[in-house]
Motif scaffolding. Structure first.
Motif, PDB file in Angstrom:
ATOM      1  N   LEU A   4       2.029  -0.520  -3.115  1.00  8.83           N
ATOM      2  CA  LEU A   4       1.339   0.209  -4.095  1.00  8.83           C
ATOM      3  C   LEU A   4       1.337   1.574  -3.497  1.00  8.83           C
ATOM      4  CD1 LEU A   4      -0.221   0.610  -6.588  1.00  8.83           C
ATOM      5  CD2 LEU A   4      -2.349  -0.050  -5.097  1.00  8.83           C
ATOM      6  N   VAL A   5       1.933   2.661  -4.349  1.00  4.80           N
ATOM      7  CA  VAL A   5       2.001   4.040  -3.973  1.00  4.80           C
ATOM      8  C   VAL A   5       0.712   4.792  -4.948  1.00  4.80           C
ATOM      9  CG1 VAL A   5       3.146   6.328  -4.012  1.00  4.80           C
ATOM     10  CG2 VAL A   5       4.058   4.036  -3.405  1.00  4.80           C
ATOM     11  N   VAL A   6      -0.222   5.331  -3.934  1.00 10.11           N
ATOM     12  CA  VAL A   6      -1.195   5.994  -4.713  1.00 10.11           C
ATOM     13  C   VAL A   6      -1.261   7.391  -4.468  1.00 10.11           C
ATOM     14  CG1 VAL A   6      -3.579   5.729  -5.187  1.00 10.11           C
ATOM     15  CG2 VAL A   6      -2.588   4.001  -4.319  1.00 10.11           C
ATOM     16  N   ASP A   7      -0.909   8.149  -5.439  1.00 12.17           N
ATOM     17  CA  ASP A   7      -1.263   9.779  -5.159  1.00 12.17           C
ATOM     18  C   ASP A   7      -1.396  10.368  -6.754  1.00 12.17           C
ATOM     19  OD1 ASP A   7      -0.197  12.593  -4.932  1.00 12.17           O
ATOM     20  OD2 ASP A   7      -0.076  11.614  -2.819  1.00 12.17           O
ATOM     21  N   ASP A   8      -2.152  11.734  -6.410  1.00  8.48           N
ATOM     22  CA  ASP A   8      -2.544  12.081  -7.735  1.00  8.48           C
ATOM     23  C   ASP A   8      -1.521  13.304  -8.283  1.00  8.48           C
ATOM     24  OD1 ASP A   8      -3.483  13.720  -5.704  1.00  8.48           O
ATOM     25  OD2 ASP A   8      -4.755  14.814  -7.295  1.00  8.48           O
ATOM     26  N   GLU A   9      -0.436  13.398  -7.374  1.00  9.10           N
ATOM     27  CA  GLU A   9       0.982  14.185  -7.638  1.00  9.10           C
ATOM     28  C   GLU A   9       1.856  13.553  -8.379  1.00  9.10           C
ATOM     29  OE1 GLU A   9       1.936  17.075  -4.529  1.00  9.10           O
ATOM     30  OE2 GLU A   9       0.053  16.390  -3.614  1.00  9.10           O
ATOM     31  N   PRO A  10       2.179  13.801  -9.772  1.00  9.64           N
ATOM     32  CA  PRO A  10       3.160  12.979 -10.273  1.00  9.64           C
ATOM     33  C   PRO A  10       4.330  13.161  -9.852  1.00  9.64           C
ATOM     34  CG  PRO A  10       1.742  14.062 -11.920  1.00  9.64           C
ATOM     35  CD  PRO A  10       1.348  14.564 -10.534  1.00  9.64           C
ATOM     36  N   ALA A  11       4.905  14.241  -9.607  1.00  8.29           N
ATOM     37  CA  ALA A  11       6.180  14.453  -8.922  1.00  8.29           C
ATOM     38  C   ALA A  11       6.412  13.713  -7.644  1.00  8.29           C
ATOM     39  CB  ALA A  11       6.594  15.912  -8.803  1.00  8.29           C
ATOM     40  N   LEU A  12       5.287  13.976  -6.802  1.00 14.35           N
ATOM     41  CA  LEU A  12       5.414  13.061  -5.317  1.00 14.35           C
ATOM     42  C   LEU A  12       5.381  11.460  -5.629  1.00 14.35           C
ATOM     43  CD1 LEU A  12       5.698  13.118  -2.264  1.00 14.35           C
ATOM     44  CD2 LEU A  12       3.130  13.424  -2.207  1.00 14.35           C
ATOM     45  N   ARG A  13       4.543  11.060  -6.275  1.00 12.43           N
ATOM     46  CA  ARG A  13       4.459   9.789  -6.794  1.00 12.43           C
ATOM     47  C   ARG A  13       5.709   9.133  -7.320  1.00 12.43           C
ATOM     48  NH1 ARG A  13       0.344  10.299  -9.981  1.00 12.43           N
ATOM     49  NH2 ARG A  13       1.284   9.827 -11.954  1.00 12.43           N
ATOM     50  N   GLU A  14       6.417   9.860  -8.316  1.00  9.58           N
ATOM     51  CA  GLU A  14       7.607   9.384  -8.664  1.00  9.58           C
ATOM     52  C   GLU A  14       8.699   9.362  -7.464  1.00  9.58           C
ATOM     53  OE1 GLU A  14      10.567   8.122 -11.185  1.00  9.58           O
ATOM     54  OE2 GLU A  14       8.422   7.769 -11.375  1.00  9.58           O
ATOM     55  N   GLU A  28       4.726  -0.278  -7.209  1.00  9.91           N
ATOM     56  CA  GLU A  28       3.810  -0.038  -8.442  1.00  9.91           C
ATOM     57  C   GLU A  28       3.244   1.352  -7.921  1.00  9.91           C
ATOM     58  OE1 GLU A  28       1.658  -2.983 -10.198  1.00  9.91           O
ATOM     59  OE2 GLU A  28       2.840  -4.636  -9.404  1.00  9.91           O
ATOM     60  N   THR A  29       2.554   1.965  -9.028  1.00 10.37           N
ATOM     61  CA  THR A  29       1.907   3.435  -8.679  1.00 10.37           C
ATOM     62  C   THR A  29       0.619   3.347  -9.451  1.00 10.37           C
ATOM     63  OG1 THR A  29       3.163   4.349 -10.476  1.00 10.37           O
ATOM     64  CG2 THR A  29       4.413   4.362  -8.357  1.00 10.37           C
ATOM     65  N   ALA A  30      -0.256   4.285  -8.730  1.00  8.69           N
ATOM     66  CA  ALA A  30      -1.571   4.402  -9.305  1.00  8.69           C
ATOM     67  C   ALA A  30      -1.779   5.964  -9.158  1.00  8.69           C
ATOM     68  CB  ALA A  30      -2.656   3.681  -8.668  1.00  8.69           C
ATOM     69  N   ALA A  36      -6.265   2.417  -8.332  1.00  9.43           N
ATOM     70  CA  ALA A  36      -5.825   1.717  -7.024  1.00  9.43           C
ATOM     71  C   ALA A  36      -6.800   0.638  -6.709  1.00  9.43           C
ATOM     72  CB  ALA A  36      -5.891   2.725  -6.103  1.00  9.43           C
ATOM     73  N   LEU A  37      -7.917   0.804  -6.971  1.00  7.40           N
ATOM     74  CA  LEU A  37      -8.839  -0.420  -6.470  1.00  7.40           C
ATOM     75  C   LEU A  37      -8.841  -1.439  -7.208  1.00  7.40           C
ATOM     76  CD1 LEU A  37     -12.500   1.456  -5.373  1.00  7.40           C
ATOM     77  CD2 LEU A  37     -10.763  -0.086  -4.157  1.00  7.40           C
ATOM     78  N   ASP A  38      -8.735  -1.287  -8.669  1.00  5.48           N
ATOM     79  CA  ASP A  38      -8.364  -2.202  -9.577  1.00  5.48           C
ATOM     80  C   ASP A  38      -7.194  -3.009  -9.209  1.00  5.48           C
ATOM     81  OD1 ASP A  38     -10.757  -1.832 -10.703  1.00  5.48           O
ATOM     82  OD2 ASP A  38      -9.784  -0.443 -12.514  1.00  5.48           O
ATOM     83  N   MET A  39      -6.160  -2.230  -8.923  1.00 10.31           N
ATOM     84  CA  MET A  39      -4.708  -2.925  -8.649  1.00 10.31           C
ATOM     85  C   MET A  39      -4.680  -3.729  -7.414  1.00 10.31           C
ATOM     86  SD  MET A  39      -2.265   0.190  -9.855  1.00 10.31           S
ATOM     87  CE  MET A  39      -0.600  -0.657  -9.862  1.00 10.31           C
ATOM     88  N   VAL A  40      -5.344  -3.260  -6.561  1.00 10.98           N
ATOM     89  CA  VAL A  40      -5.608  -4.094  -4.899  1.00 10.98           C
ATOM     90  C   VAL A  40      -6.080  -5.350  -5.172  1.00 10.98           C
ATOM     91  CG1 VAL A  40      -5.106  -1.951  -3.741  1.00 10.98           C
ATOM     92  CG2 VAL A  40      -7.254  -2.719  -3.998  1.00 10.98           C
ATOM     93  N   VAL A  41      -7.044  -5.168  -6.094  1.00  6.39           N
ATOM     94  CA  VAL A  41      -8.008  -6.452  -6.243  1.00  6.39           C
ATOM     95  C   VAL A  41      -6.974  -7.713  -7.136  1.00  6.39           C
ATOM     96  CG1 VAL A  41      -9.781  -7.521  -7.686  1.00  6.39           C
ATOM     97  CG2 VAL A  41     -10.050  -5.414  -6.600  1.00  6.39           C
ATOM     98  N   PHE A  45      -0.064  -7.082  -2.683  1.00  5.30           N
ATOM     99  CA  PHE A  45       0.646  -6.108  -2.254  1.00  5.30           C
ATOM    100  C   PHE A  45       1.034  -6.291  -0.591  1.00  5.30           C
ATOM    101  CE2 PHE A  45      -1.119  -3.942  -5.756  1.00  5.30           C
ATOM    102  CZ  PHE A  45      -0.015  -3.609  -6.639  1.00  5.30           C
ATOM    103  N   ASP A  46       2.099  -5.902  -0.314  1.00  2.68           N
ATOM    104  CA  ASP A  46       2.442  -6.092   1.271  1.00  2.68           C
ATOM    105  C   ASP A  46       1.855  -5.062   1.931  1.00  2.68           C
ATOM    106  OD1 ASP A  46       4.110  -8.577   1.502  1.00  2.68           O
ATOM    107  OD2 ASP A  46       5.200  -7.641   0.020  1.00  2.68           O
ATOM    108  N   VAL A  47       1.627  -3.800   1.251  1.00  2.00           N
ATOM    109  CA  VAL A  47       1.504  -2.609   1.990  1.00  2.00           C
ATOM    110  C   VAL A  47       0.974  -1.476   0.949  1.00  2.00           C
ATOM    111  CG1 VAL A  47       3.652  -1.403   1.922  1.00  2.00           C
ATOM    112  CG2 VAL A  47       2.059  -0.719   3.767  1.00  2.00           C
ATOM    113  N   VAL A  48       0.027  -0.637   1.131  1.00  2.00           N
ATOM    114  CA  VAL A  48      -0.483   0.420   0.470  1.00  2.00           C
ATOM    115  C   VAL A  48      -0.266   1.753   0.956  1.00  2.00           C
ATOM    116  CG1 VAL A  48      -2.359   1.549  -0.870  1.00  2.00           C
ATOM    117  CG2 VAL A  48      -2.194  -1.106  -0.477  1.00  2.00           C
TER     118      VAL A  48
END
Length: 232
Positions: A4-14, A28-30, A36-41, A45-48
Motif C-alpha cells: 500500500l503506497v500512501v502519499d498526497d502527491e499524485p505524481a509521486l504516488r503514481e 494499491e494507493t491511498a 489509508a487507515l480504512d484500507m489497512v483494516v 498488505f505485506d508492507v506499507v
C-alpha cells in the motif's frame, strides 16, 4: 507481494505505483491517512509505504493507530523533512524503516524487500516485573493501575532492562541497545538515565526495581509497591 503506497502527491504516488508494479508488486494507493487507515483494516498488505506530511491524518497518526489496533504490517515512512527527531518520532511510534525525499527508487525497493523478508511477527506481550508493567505496543509504563510518564530515551532503557529482567546488564550493553552507534559521549549517561527512571518507577512507590550491581552494571528485579506507599 502486496504493498500500500500512501502519499498526497499524485505524481509521486503514481510514479511509485508504476515502478513497483513493473517490479512485480501488487500495488494499491491511498491519497491521505484517513483512506489509508480504512484500507489497512480491510486489506492484507505485506508492507506499507507511508508519507508523513499528509492532510486529514498524518503518517505519524496512521502508524500510531495501526500499532494501537495490533496491526503489525511493516511500515516504511517517507518524508521531505530531514532531521533526527523526525526519524526518532517515526520509530518511536512503530515504523520499521524511514527514507527522506528525494530518494533512490532502487534503495526503496530493496528496503521493502528486506521488510517483507523480515515479515510482521507478533510484537511482544507486556513485560511484567512484580507490579511494574511495560507495554511495547502502547509504549506505556505502569505500576499497578497507575500510568507513569517517561521520555522516549527513559522508555528505551527501561524496556531493555525489563526484557533482560533478573539478569545483570552492563553499561556497555545498554549503550549498544539504546544509543546510536555514532554517540561518542561518556557511558555515564546510562547512570544518569537509570537515576531518572528510579525517580519515576521506584522512589514514589517505595519500590526497588533497578538494582546496581557494583562493578558489573544493573539488574531489574520483581518489585511491588511498598505498603507505606500503596496509597500514594
Amino acid at each position: 507481494m502486496r504493498v500500500l503506497v500512501v502519499d498526497d502527491e499524485p505524481a509521486l504516488r503514481e510514479s511509485l505505483r508504476r515502478g513497483l508494479v513493473s517490479g512485480g508488486w501488487v500495488v494499491e494507493t491511498a491519497p491521505d491517512g484517513e483512506v489509508a487507515l480504512d484500507m489497512v483494516v480491510d486489506g492484507d498488505f505485506d508492507v506499507v509505504v507511508l508519507d508523513i506530511m499528509m492532510p486529514r491524518r498524518s503518517g505519524y497518526e496512521v502508524v500510531r493507530e495501526m500499532r494501537r489496533s495490533e496491526n503489525w504490517t511493516p511500515v516504511l515512512m517517507l518524508t521531505a523533512k530531514d532531521g533526527e527527531y523526525d526519524e526518532a518520532d517515526a520509530f518511536d511510534l512503530g515504523a520499521d524503516d524511514y527514507l527522506v525525499k528525494p530518494f533512490s527508487f532502487i534503495v526503496l525497493e530493496a528496503r521493502l524487500r528486506a521488510l517483507v523478508r523480515r515479515g510482521a511477527p507478533e510484537r511482544p506481550a507486556t513485560f511484567i516485573a512484580g507490579d511494574l508493567e511495560v507495554d511495547p505496543a502502547a509504549r506505556e509504563v505502569r505500576r499497578g493501575d497507575q500510568r507513569i510518564t517517561v521520555t522516549a530515551r527513559e522508555y528505551a532503557v527501561l524496556e531493555y532492562l525489563i526484557r533482560n529482567s533478573n539478569q545483570v546488564v552492563s553499561k556497555a550493553q545498554i549503550m549498544r541497545a539504546v544509543w546510536d552507534a555514532a554517540y561518542d559521549g561518556d557511558d555515564n549517561i546510562v547512570e544518569v538515565y537509570v537515576g531518572y527512571l528510579r525517580r519515576k518507577i521506584d522512589t514514589p512507590f517505595g519500590a526497588r526495581a533497578i538494582e546496581t550491581v557494583r562493578g558489573q552494571g544493573y539488574r531489574l528485579v520483581n518489585s511491588t509497591v511498598a505498603s507505606t506507599a500503596a496509597g500514594t
